[in-house]
Design a protein around this motif. Structure first.
Motif, PDB file in Angstrom:
ATOM      1  N   ILE A 201     -20.177 -45.745 -31.937  1.00  0.00           N
ATOM      2  CA  ILE A 201     -19.502 -46.585 -30.949  1.00  0.00           C
ATOM      3  C   ILE A 201     -18.015 -46.252 -30.975  1.00  0.00           C
ATOM      4  O   ILE A 201     -17.372 -46.317 -32.028  1.00  0.00           O
ATOM      5  N   ALA A 202     -17.468 -45.895 -29.811  1.00  0.00           N
ATOM      6  CA  ALA A 202     -16.060 -45.545 -29.709  1.00  0.00           C
ATOM      7  C   ALA A 202     -15.370 -46.453 -28.682  1.00  0.00           C
ATOM      8  O   ALA A 202     -15.827 -46.548 -27.544  1.00  0.00           O
ATOM      9  N   PRO A 203     -14.278 -47.118 -29.121  1.00  0.00           N
ATOM     10  CA  PRO A 203     -13.764 -47.202 -30.492  1.00  0.00           C
ATOM     11  C   PRO A 203     -14.579 -48.192 -31.316  1.00  0.00           C
ATOM     12  O   PRO A 203     -15.402 -48.926 -30.765  1.00  0.00           O
ATOM     13  N   ALA A 204     -14.359 -48.202 -32.630  1.00  0.00           N
ATOM     14  CA  ALA A 204     -15.087 -49.119 -33.511  1.00  0.00           C
ATOM     15  C   ALA A 204     -14.793 -50.562 -33.104  1.00  0.00           C
ATOM     16  O   ALA A 204     -13.623 -50.971 -33.092  1.00  0.00           O
ATOM     17  N   PRO A 205     -15.806 -51.335 -32.735  1.00  0.00           N
ATOM     18  CA  PRO A 205     -15.557 -52.701 -32.258  1.00  0.00           C
ATOM     19  C   PRO A 205     -15.000 -53.606 -33.353  1.00  0.00           C
ATOM     20  O   PRO A 205     -15.438 -53.560 -34.499  1.00  0.00           O
ATOM     21  N   GLY A 206     -14.012 -54.406 -32.969  1.00  0.00           N
ATOM     22  CA  GLY A 206     -13.461 -55.394 -33.880  1.00  0.00           C
ATOM     23  C   GLY A 206     -12.624 -54.840 -35.009  1.00  0.00           C
ATOM     24  O   GLY A 206     -12.274 -55.575 -35.930  1.00  0.00           O
TER      25      GLY A 206
END
Length: 363
Positions: A201-206
């Motif tokens: 997942i881009a960008p890393a969530p949170g």
């Protein structure tokens, strides 16, 4: 995929391949079939090449030094690449330059593993052969000295590491050119299933902005200190107490950067080509708020092409990338990229497409 990125620039590739069935051998025009572990083969292959680069880290370092001594540009060079080949060398070097890593040391036998465990928080501990491992291979999580015998059967040094209490795995991807220009892609979240990367997942969530910047700076520092030329992937643990620790290094385009093919202004592949040719690097920024990559693993459904009708009709924005590999259960045979404004929607689209291509769902 690196070849594909070079086509618009008019770059001509020559490929040394183990077999004609290798993915790149199916698309590159000038293919030499040979053993990358044989120095004479490498010497003959290098004639006429402006620069040598790699899609894996397993070419013997001493052979690359011989090529360099004969005037062949090798990028990344052997002094850098050894840190991606040998986990013991990598850990020692990162520790020397102050990069945070899990507690570790080389161990001699199962009794030494027990001593290492006792020096810290006890079992379980992680054991890794220092060379040759990937996608979970060459890695063991052991709960006692009795379980620690197998890694030593390979006949290579074994690295023991603490089992990190982490929240998730991240990856920081950077590219560096010979004259020192460098760019950093957004830090991504990498989700593993059975030791194999499943979703990025881009960008890393949170991810806290300060921690994201720290990860990017760490990766850029590693690239500079190790003299990396080309793409560097730094795999990271985000710990429960808010730290980031380096897990692994890869000096080539990497699975955690495949999202950039469709989700970034300049892909990791295009920037790797630019770097090894010492061209100005391209913009690594994302094109959309969210991009998700999901690997397509082989299952019991060998004919993936008939699934294209469903996947492409259901999601016209979907990007499918297949590798031309024979379908085998658990083998990475391709990946899909999706992008958009809503993370839940982007995740669902990517997962559905990958599962349909594999044949685990049929609607």
């Amino acid at each position: 995929m690196t070849h594909e990125a070079g086509i618009p620039l008019g770059i001509r590739f020559k490929l040394l391949s183990d077999t004609p069935q290798d993915s790149a051998a199916q698309v590159v025009g000038d293919v030499v079939i040979g053993d990358h572990r044989d120095l004479d083969t490498l010497r003959a292959f290098a004639r006429g090449c402006d620069v040598i680069t790699f899609d894996h880290e397993h070419v013997p370092i001493e052979h690359l030094r011989a090529l360099e001594a004969e005037g062949v540009p090798v990028r990344p060079g052997p002094d850098a690449l050894v840190h991606a080949q040998d986990k013991g060398v990598m850990r020692a070097r990162l520790q020397a330059i102050g990069v945070p890593c899990p507690r570790h040391r080389i161990v001699r036998d199962p009794a030494d593993v027990a001593a290492f465990a006792q020096e810290g928080d006890g079992f379980p501990v992680v054991l890794k052969t220092v060379r040759g491992g990937y996608d979970g291979k060459g890695v063991w999580v052991v709960g006692s000295a009795a379980e620690a015998a197998q890694p030593f059967l390979a006949g290579v040094p074994v690295l023991a590491e603490e089992k990190v209490d982490y929240v998730r795995e991240l990856a920081a991807n950077v590219v560096r050119s010979p004259h020192g220009q460098a760019v950093a892609y957004p830090v991504v979240e990498s989700r593993q299933v059975g030791g194999v990367c499943d979703t990025v997942i881009a960008p890393a969530p949170g991810l806290d902005e300060e921690l994201a910047l720290k990860a990017e700076e760490m990766a850029l520092t590693i690239a500079k200190e190790l003299g990396v030329v080309g793409h560097l992937a730094v795999e990271l643990f985000q710990t429960r107490d808010g730290r980031i620790l380096v897990n692994e290094l890869a000096m080539r385009p990497h699975n955690s950067g495949h999202w950039s093919q469709d989700g970034a202004v300049t892909s990791q592949f295009a920037n790797h080509v630019r770097a090894v040719l010492d061209l100005p690097l391209g913009d690594p920024r994302p094109r959309a708020p969210w991009t998700v990559m999901v690997n397509v693993l082989g299952g019991d459904y060998p004919d993936m092409y008939s699934a294209y009708l469903h996947c492409m009709a259901r999601d016209p924005q979907l990007k499918i990338h297949m590798y031309g590999k024979d379908v085998k259960p658990g083998r990475k045979v391709g990946h899909v990229n999706t992008y958009g404004d809503d993370l839940d929607d982007v995740l669902e689209r990517a997962r559905h497409a990958a599962a349909y291509l594999r044949g685990t769902i049929t609607e």
